[in-house]
Design an enzyme around this catalytic site. Sequence first.
Site, PDB file in Angstrom:
ATOM      1  N   GLY A 153       0.829  -1.194   0.000  1.00 31.24           N
ATOM      2  CA  GLY A 153       0.000   0.000   0.000  1.00 31.24           C
ATOM      3  C   GLY A 153       0.861   1.240   0.000  1.00 31.24           C
ATOM      4  N   GLN A 199       2.857  10.092   1.447  1.00 33.65           N
ATOM      5  CA  GLN A 199       4.199   9.508   1.375  1.00 33.65           C
ATOM      6  C   GLN A 199       4.986   9.988   0.169  1.00 33.65           C
ATOM      7  OE1 GLN A 199       2.645   5.305   2.181  1.00 33.65           O
ATOM      8  NE2 GLN A 199       4.673   5.217   3.085  1.00 33.65           N
ATOM      9  N   CYS A 245       6.793  -0.139   7.035  1.00 34.38           N
ATOM     10  CA  CYS A 245       6.288   1.006   6.276  1.00 34.38           C
ATOM     11  C   CYS A 245       7.406   1.493   5.372  1.00 34.38           C
ATOM     12  CB  CYS A 245       5.862   2.118   7.235  1.00 34.38           C
ATOM     13  SG  CYS A 245       5.240   3.591   6.389  1.00 34.38           S
ATOM     14  N   LEU A 246       7.061   1.826   4.131  1.00 36.16           N
ATOM     15  CA  LEU A 246       8.073   2.299   3.188  1.00 36.16           C
ATOM     16  C   LEU A 246       8.675   3.623   3.636  1.00 36.16           C
ATOM     17  CD1 LEU A 246       6.175   1.358  -0.086  1.00 36.16           C
ATOM     18  CD2 LEU A 246       8.061   0.098   0.982  1.00 36.16           C
ATOM     19  N   HIS A 258      -3.504   0.884   8.274  1.00 44.39           N
ATOM     20  CA  HIS A 258      -2.159   1.458   8.205  1.00 44.39           C
ATOM     21  C   HIS A 258      -2.121   2.603   7.195  1.00 44.39           C
ATOM     22  CE1 HIS A 258       2.386   1.118   7.982  1.00 44.39           C
ATOM     23  NE2 HIS A 258       2.099   1.816   6.888  1.00 44.39           N
ATOM     24  N   GLU A 259      -2.659   2.356   6.014  1.00 44.44           N
ATOM     25  CA  GLU A 259      -2.595   3.398   4.972  1.00 44.44           C
ATOM     26  C   GLU A 259      -3.409   4.630   5.372  1.00 44.44           C
ATOM     27  OE1 GLU A 259      -0.352   3.215   2.856  1.00 44.44           O
ATOM     28  OE2 GLU A 259       0.068   1.108   3.232  1.00 44.44           O
ATOM     29  N   HIS A 291      -1.844   7.224   7.573  1.00 46.23           N
ATOM     30  CA  HIS A 291      -0.970   8.214   6.921  1.00 46.23           C
ATOM     31  C   HIS A 291      -1.730   9.513   6.620  1.00 46.23           C
ATOM     32  CE1 HIS A 291       2.812   6.106   6.185  1.00 46.23           C
ATOM     33  NE2 HIS A 291       2.151   5.029   5.798  1.00 46.23           N
TER      34      HIS A 291
HETATM   35 NI    NI Z   1       3.139   3.176   5.670  1.00 46.51          NI
END
Ligand code: NI
Length: 179
Positions: free
Chosen positions: A47, A52, A101-102, A143-144, A147
């Site tokens: 995701g 981000q 997480c990226l 999670h997404e 953000h």
């Molecule tokens: Ni993330």
Amino acid sequence: MTVREILKMGDERLMRIAKPVLEFNTPELLEGIVDMKETMIAASGAGLAAPQIGWDIQLVIFGTGQIISRYPDAAPIPYTVLINPVITPIGNELQHDWEGCLSVPGLRAVVPRWQHIRYSGFDQYGQAIERTADGFHAKVVQHECDHLVGILFPQRVRDFTKFGFNSVLFPNLAPENDD
Ligand code: NI
């Protein structure tokens, strides 16, 4: 199509409350989503949220069209564009599972999430989306969407004995999944 830079934890652009999308099906929106999908796939993510890549709107994408190497045990999630999302827990059962997480490369933690949720919103064309989800799918959506309110998973950690570096926690993890 462009693979965009993914912002890292500490960047103030990850801490904003994202703005709602007011216009759908615009060239800017559609092109930005193409870039996000390219970026997510290039990073082997499940995701990605617009903040981000520094895009201050309430938009997330997620999905595992095929089983991806980062999450080999997870059931596939259909590729989804979700705009202006609303999440409602169903019941009060929690799941406790590892997350990465990226924007937080190299680290993972066990984070509590709702096990069962309902989520709603819109796709890029303004069509309403309403679904229920459980387990991994529910975790990814939560999670997404975090953000979009400036929350990264370390802020959700309760048990700090289960927060650390991938390379220490999972020494057999393939290096390409080390983020
Ligand atoms: Ni993330």
